[in-house]
Design a protein around this motif. Sequence first.
Motif, mmCIF file in Angstrom:
data_model
loop_
_atom_site.group_PDB
_atom_site.id
_atom_site.type_symbol
_atom_site.label_atom_id
_atom_site.label_comp_id
_atom_site.label_asym_id
_atom_site.label_seq_id
_atom_site.Cartn_x
_atom_site.Cartn_y
_atom_site.Cartn_z
ATOM 1 N N LEU A 29 0.813 -1.211 0.000
ATOM 2 C CA LEU A 29 0.000 0.000 0.000
ATOM 3 C C LEU A 29 0.853 1.271 0.000
ATOM 4 C CD1 LEU A 29 -2.804 -1.090 2.480
ATOM 5 C CD2 LEU A 29 -2.874 -1.042 -0.015
ATOM 6 N N LYS A 32 2.380 1.656 -3.474
ATOM 7 C CA LYS A 32 1.339 2.060 -4.408
ATOM 8 C C LYS A 32 1.037 3.550 -4.267
ATOM 9 C CE LYS A 32 -3.385 1.130 -5.800
ATOM 10 N NZ LYS A 32 -4.608 0.389 -5.561
ATOM 11 N N ARG A 33 0.904 4.027 -3.031
ATOM 12 C CA ARG A 33 0.624 5.445 -2.786
ATOM 13 C C ARG A 33 1.772 6.308 -3.288
ATOM 14 N NH1 ARG A 33 2.365 8.337 1.191
ATOM 15 N NH2 ARG A 33 2.771 6.564 2.521
ATOM 16 N N LEU A 35 3.979 5.580 -5.657
ATOM 17 C CA LEU A 35 3.975 5.564 -7.115
ATOM 18 C C LEU A 35 2.882 6.466 -7.687
ATOM 19 C CD1 LEU A 35 4.632 1.799 -7.908
ATOM 20 C CD2 LEU A 35 6.125 3.729 -8.410
ATOM 21 N N GLU A 36 1.697 6.433 -7.091
ATOM 22 C CA GLU A 36 0.598 7.279 -7.570
ATOM 23 C C GLU A 36 0.945 8.755 -7.426
ATOM 24 O OE1 GLU A 36 -2.708 5.845 -5.321
ATOM 25 O OE2 GLU A 36 -3.116 4.207 -6.725
#
Length: 111
Positions: A29, A32-33, A35-36
């Motif tokens: 998580l 992912k955060r 990278l976003e």
Amino acid sequence: MSRRFEEVMDILDYNELMRFKNDLDSGALTIKRLLEERIKKKLKEHEKICATCSSNLNFYRTSNYTLVFGPDDFKKKASFCGLDCLEYFIIKMKEMKRPKEDNVSNAGSFL
């Protein structure tokens, strides 16, 4: 890409590698955060400078415009400081396309 990713992994110390591994084991998580956020930052880079006159854009002005164009698999974005720059850009794009179309129509008239 794998070469650059390996270089990034070489930079990380042991504790950072363990945090990275733990995050991957728990669903990634945090990664992912992160990278976003980086992707959003890269997408906004086009909005810093007018594509026509190269002036710096003020994010809070309502006269800024962004044009999204190109085929579905290769979209491009261009930002403009005002309608005049947007109009100039569109005119130049039309002029770039026009010679190709004129050459095709003129080729038939010589036969």
